[in-house]
Motif scaffolding. Structure first.
Motif, PDB file in Angstrom:
ATOM      1  N   PHE A  20       0.895  -0.998   0.140  1.00 29.00           N
ATOM      2  CA  PHE A  20       0.131  -0.110   0.201  1.00 29.00           C
ATOM      3  C   PHE A  20       1.094   1.345   0.171  1.00 29.00           C
ATOM      4  O   PHE A  20       0.384   2.447  -0.770  1.00 29.00           O
ATOM      5  N   ALA A  21       1.154   1.136   1.175  1.00 25.40           N
ATOM      6  CA  ALA A  21       2.900   2.465   0.588  1.00 25.40           C
ATOM      7  C   ALA A  21       3.233   2.519  -0.463  1.00 25.40           C
ATOM      8  O   ALA A  21       3.655   3.496  -0.632  1.00 25.40           O
ATOM      9  N   GLU A  22       4.022   1.684  -1.421  1.00 31.89           N
ATOM     10  CA  GLU A  22       4.486   1.700  -2.122  1.00 31.89           C
ATOM     11  C   GLU A  22       3.711   2.196  -3.716  1.00 31.89           C
ATOM     12  O   GLU A  22       4.347   2.830  -4.126  1.00 31.89           O
ATOM     13  N   ARG A  23       2.226   1.692  -3.842  1.00 30.49           N
ATOM     14  CA  ARG A  23       1.254   2.048  -4.540  1.00 30.49           C
ATOM     15  C   ARG A  23       0.649   3.663  -4.032  1.00 30.49           C
ATOM     16  O   ARG A  23       1.304   4.733  -5.247  1.00 30.49           O
ATOM     17  N   LEU A  24       1.005   4.099  -2.898  1.00 31.83           N
ATOM     18  CA  LEU A  24       0.572   5.344  -2.321  1.00 31.83           C
ATOM     19  C   LEU A  24       1.626   6.527  -2.844  1.00 31.83           C
ATOM     20  O   LEU A  24       1.892   7.416  -3.582  1.00 31.83           O
ATOM     21  N   ALA A  25       2.762   6.404  -2.947  1.00 30.56           N
ATOM     22  CA  ALA A  25       4.561   6.993  -2.562  1.00 30.56           C
ATOM     23  C   ALA A  25       3.621   6.788  -4.432  1.00 30.56           C
ATOM     24  O   ALA A  25       3.730   8.016  -5.283  1.00 30.56           O
ATOM     25  N   THR A  26       4.021   5.876  -5.221  1.00 32.38           N
ATOM     26  CA  THR A  26       4.196   6.404  -6.646  1.00 32.38           C
ATOM     27  C   THR A  26       3.262   7.096  -7.654  1.00 32.38           C
ATOM     28  O   THR A  26       2.951   6.925  -8.254  1.00 32.38           O
ATOM     29  N   GLY A  27       1.451   6.516  -6.400  1.00 34.49           N
ATOM     30  CA  GLY A  27       0.582   7.390  -7.240  1.00 34.49           C
ATOM     31  C   GLY A  27       0.618   8.534  -6.924  1.00 34.49           C
ATOM     32  O   GLY A  27       0.019   8.959  -8.126  1.00 34.49           O
ATOM     33  N   LEU A  28       1.163   9.203  -6.001  1.00 36.28           N
ATOM     34  CA  LEU A  28       0.783  10.354  -5.809  1.00 36.28           C
ATOM     35  C   LEU A  28       1.889  10.835  -6.542  1.00 36.28           C
ATOM     36  O   LEU A  28       1.718  12.549  -7.391  1.00 36.28           O
ATOM     37  N   ALA A  29       3.211  10.333  -6.732  1.00 33.29           N
ATOM     38  CA  ALA A  29       4.419  11.123  -7.488  1.00 33.29           C
ATOM     39  C   ALA A  29       3.486  11.433  -8.468  1.00 33.29           C
ATOM     40  O   ALA A  29       4.006  12.161  -9.252  1.00 33.29           O
ATOM     41  N   GLY A  30       2.986   9.978  -9.324  1.00 31.67           N
ATOM     42  CA  GLY A  30       2.842   9.891 -10.612  1.00 31.67           C
ATOM     43  C   GLY A  30       1.589  11.148 -10.762  1.00 31.67           C
ATOM     44  O   GLY A  30       1.108  11.569 -11.805  1.00 31.67           O
ATOM     45  N   ARG A  31       1.605  11.710  -9.818  1.00 30.61           N
ATOM     46  CA  ARG A  31       0.027  12.969 -10.219  1.00 30.61           C
ATOM     47  C   ARG A  31       0.959  14.110  -9.705  1.00 30.61           C
ATOM     48  O   ARG A  31      -0.003  15.475  -9.455  1.00 30.61           O
ATOM     49  N   GLY A  32       2.186  13.888  -9.848  1.00 26.98           N
ATOM     50  CA  GLY A  32       2.834  14.997  -9.757  1.00 26.98           C
ATOM     51  C   GLY A  32       3.585  15.936  -8.142  1.00 26.98           C
ATOM     52  O   GLY A  32       3.969  16.657  -8.328  1.00 26.98           O
ATOM     53  N   HIS A  33       2.937  15.317  -7.319  1.00 25.79           N
ATOM     54  CA  HIS A  33       3.076  15.737  -5.740  1.00 25.79           C
ATOM     55  C   HIS A  33       4.823  15.291  -5.794  1.00 25.79           C
ATOM     56  O   HIS A  33       5.620  14.374  -6.335  1.00 25.79           O
ATOM     57  N   GLU A  34       5.012  15.895  -5.359  1.00 25.50           N
ATOM     58  CA  GLU A  34       6.866  15.674  -4.354  1.00 25.50           C
ATOM     59  C   GLU A  34       6.802  14.706  -3.557  1.00 25.50           C
ATOM     60  O   GLU A  34       6.263  15.299  -2.712  1.00 25.50           O
ATOM     61  N   VAL A  35       7.413  13.776  -3.507  1.00 29.33           N
ATOM     62  CA  VAL A  35       7.424  12.581  -2.723  1.00 29.33           C
ATOM     63  C   VAL A  35       8.557  12.007  -2.048  1.00 29.33           C
ATOM     64  O   VAL A  35       9.106  11.988  -2.920  1.00 29.33           O
ATOM     65  N   HIS A  36       8.101  12.739  -0.652  1.00 28.04           N
ATOM     66  CA  HIS A  36       9.292  11.861   0.147  1.00 28.04           C
ATOM     67  C   HIS A  36       8.839  10.306   1.275  1.00 28.04           C
ATOM     68  O   HIS A  36       7.371  10.731   1.706  1.00 28.04           O
ATOM     69  N   VAL A  37       9.708   9.190   1.155  1.00 30.36           N
ATOM     70  CA  VAL A  37       9.397   8.601   1.947  1.00 30.36           C
ATOM     71  C   VAL A  37      10.022   8.267   3.058  1.00 30.36           C
ATOM     72  O   VAL A  37      11.689   8.047   2.934  1.00 30.36           O
ATOM     73  N   ALA A  38       9.928   8.315   4.662  1.00 30.13           N
ATOM     74  CA  ALA A  38      10.141   7.814   5.271  1.00 30.13           C
ATOM     75  C   ALA A  38      11.150   6.281   5.543  1.00 30.13           C
ATOM     76  O   ALA A  38       9.086   5.791   6.668  1.00 30.13           O
ATOM     77  N   ALA A  39      11.966   5.458   5.405  1.00 29.44           N
ATOM     78  CA  ALA A  39      11.101   3.937   6.095  1.00 29.44           C
ATOM     79  C   ALA A  39      12.780   3.229   5.995  1.00 29.44           C
ATOM     80  O   ALA A  39      13.494   3.398   6.510  1.00 29.44           O
ATOM     81  N   PRO A  40      12.438   1.435   7.020  1.00 28.86           N
ATOM     82  CA  PRO A  40      13.867   1.376   7.554  1.00 28.86           C
ATOM     83  C   PRO A  40      14.777   0.434   5.945  1.00 28.86           C
ATOM     84  O   PRO A  40      14.231   0.591   5.194  1.00 28.86           O
ATOM     85  N   SER A  41      15.985   0.812   5.930  1.00 27.78           N
ATOM     86  CA  SER A  41      16.886   0.069   5.728  1.00 27.78           C
ATOM     87  C   SER A  41      16.546  -1.602   5.143  1.00 27.78           C
ATOM     88  O   SER A  41      16.334  -1.213   6.668  1.00 27.78           O
ATOM     89  N   PRO A  42      17.161  -1.567   4.229  1.00 23.75           N
ATOM     90  CA  PRO A  42      17.155  -3.391   3.620  1.00 23.75           C
ATOM     91  C   PRO A  42      17.813  -4.382   4.243  1.00 23.75           C
ATOM     92  O   PRO A  42      17.694  -5.052   4.626  1.00 23.75           O
ATOM     93  N   ASP A  43      18.788  -3.274   4.891  1.00 27.27           N
ATOM     94  CA  ASP A  43      19.937  -3.627   4.963  1.00 27.27           C
ATOM     95  C   ASP A  43      20.569  -3.502   5.877  1.00 27.27           C
ATOM     96  O   ASP A  43      22.174  -4.039   6.596  1.00 27.27           O
ATOM     97  N   GLY A  44      20.963  -1.813   6.610  1.00 29.05           N
ATOM     98  CA  GLY A  44      21.023  -1.791   7.630  1.00 29.05           C
ATOM     99  C   GLY A  44      21.482  -0.409   7.342  1.00 29.05           C
ATOM    100  O   GLY A  44      20.701   0.154   9.185  1.00 29.05           O
ATOM    101  N   PRO A  45      22.541  -0.025   7.118  1.00 28.31           N
ATOM    102  CA  PRO A  45      22.659   1.424   6.766  1.00 28.31           C
ATOM    103  C   PRO A  45      21.954   2.502   6.527  1.00 28.31           C
ATOM    104  O   PRO A  45      21.367   2.122   6.111  1.00 28.31           O
TER     105      PRO A  45
END
Length: 384
Positions: A20-45
């Motif tokens: 859901f977070a992925e679809r929301l981020a890409t969908g809003l970006a596709g509508r011309g919004h400037e989208v940022h996501v804060a999320a856990p690192s998949p590998d640590g750093p």
């Protein structure tokens, strides 16, 4: 708008909240919004990257010792890091997807700074009991504690949502906070088409305790006609459920995690989709199967009755009743005309969950909360 999403699970994680977070981020970006996501690192750093037109700020994470595929952000690290992301991005609105470390850090920072804050709940205590190794006798108390903890975060929000009316009811009853139902949404056309492989039963999801795939396997063992059981996903119960299928002689294929293209192909070829889980606040995978035009057999639990209309696009069964589950699966497998009729009804029902409608709803909500927050002035982001 400049929008900062806070997600405690995000790509490459594979689960409903992450998707859901992925679809929301890409969908809003596709509508011309400037989208940022804060999320856990998949590998640590920690670090910064991109995903579907959005900028992703990765927060330092650690491996969770009780589950090989989970990573967690320690609050004394994630709090300062998420606050720093907020100060650098200077968004018009923050939208957190959970009350855990990343969502909590952003919610606290946003409310302290007067930044408009929206929160969406995808959480049920039952989703975490097995991973946290909480004994059954303590789960009632643990659930009450978990909801009190969630309330501390969500009470900071200017607006609170959940994916379905049932999810809103649960959230409000547990926390006392008002909320609005906004579907996670789906691009239904992406799943349409393909050719059915007759006799195929499909499950998609995490292979963890609350999904109850063992009930599906036991029901399949009772079928008296040729069939094939496909299970897509991975989790803590996979080995046990593979052994159960072997012991019962069930022709089951455990695919593990698959690509998006392979997942869509699995939906398209199945005859029946089954969701026996009892802790679904919406169930994106059920929506995806419906978008592929499939009949659905699901547990009569949580939000699944919002998607399955008995006799129209599938059947509900009492959780734990393996005999009933086997009966309805068998009836659908031997009746191609009913499958076609129910599959067409699934497509009709899923139209009410269009992703564009979801994006419209959140855009309207963002506009509303920013308008209601006094003294908000658009501020340029800091240089990287």
């Amino acid at each position: 708008m400049r929008i900062l999403l806070g997600a405690d699970t995000f790509a490459p994680d594979v689960n409903g909240a992450a998707r859901f977070a992925e679809r929301l981020a890409t969908g809003l970006a596709g509508r011309g919004h400037e989208v940022h996501v804060a999320a856990p690192s998949p590998d640590g750093p920690s670090g910064t990257g991109t995903f579907g037109g959005a900028t992703v700020h990765r927060v330092r994470s650690r491996r969770y010792p009780l589950h090989e595929s989970f990573r967690v952000c320690l609050p004394w690290e994630s709090g300062p890091q998420t606050a720093a992301v907020l100060d650098a991005v200077r968004p018009d609105v923050v939208h957190v997807q959970a009350h855990f470390s990343v969502g909590r850090g952003l919610a606290v920072a946003a409310s302290d700074r007067g930044t408009p804050l929206v929160a969406t709940n995808h959480f049920m205590p039952e989703n975490l009991f097995a991973h946290a190794r909480i004994p059954g006798s303590l789960r009632g108390a643990a659930a009450r504690f978990a909801w009190r903890d969630a309330r501390k975060v969500f009470a900071r929000a200017n607006a609170l949502t959940a994916p379905t009316p049932r999810a809103v009811e649960l959230l409000t009853r547990a926390t006392g906070l008002p909320a609005t139902a906004i579907s996670c949404g789906i691009d239904a056309e992406r799943y349409a088409g393909g050719t059915e492989t007759e006799g195929t039963i499909l499950f998609v999801g995490r292979l963890d305790q609350e999904k109850r795939v063992d009930e599906l396997i036991r029901a399949a063992a009772r079928l008296d006609r040729p069939y094939r059981l496909e299970i897509v996903g991975d989790g803590s119960e996979r080995a046990a459920w593979e052994k159960l299928a072997r012991d019962l002689g069930v022709p089951a294929v455990f695919h593990g995690f698959v690509s998006e293209e392979e997942l869509i192909a699995a939906y398209r070829r199945c005859s029946v989709f089954c969701m026996p889980g009892v802790a679904e606040l919406q169930s994106l995978v059920t929506l995806e199967a419906m978008a592929a035009g499939k009949p659905v057999v699901a547990a009569d639990a949580m939000a699944l009755p919002h998607l399955v209309r008995p006799g129209r696009n599938g059947w509900l069964f009492p959780p734990g009743d393996v005999a009933v589950l086997a009966s309805v699966l068998g009836a659908l497998l031997q009746d191609p005309e009913t499958r076609r009729r129910m599959g067409a009804a699934s497509r009709e029902i899923v139209a009410g969950h269009a992703l564009d409608t979801t994006l419209d709803a959140f855009e309207e909500l963002y506009t509303d909360v920013t308008a209601r927050t006094p003294g908000r002035v658009r501020v340029p982001a800091l240089a990287a």
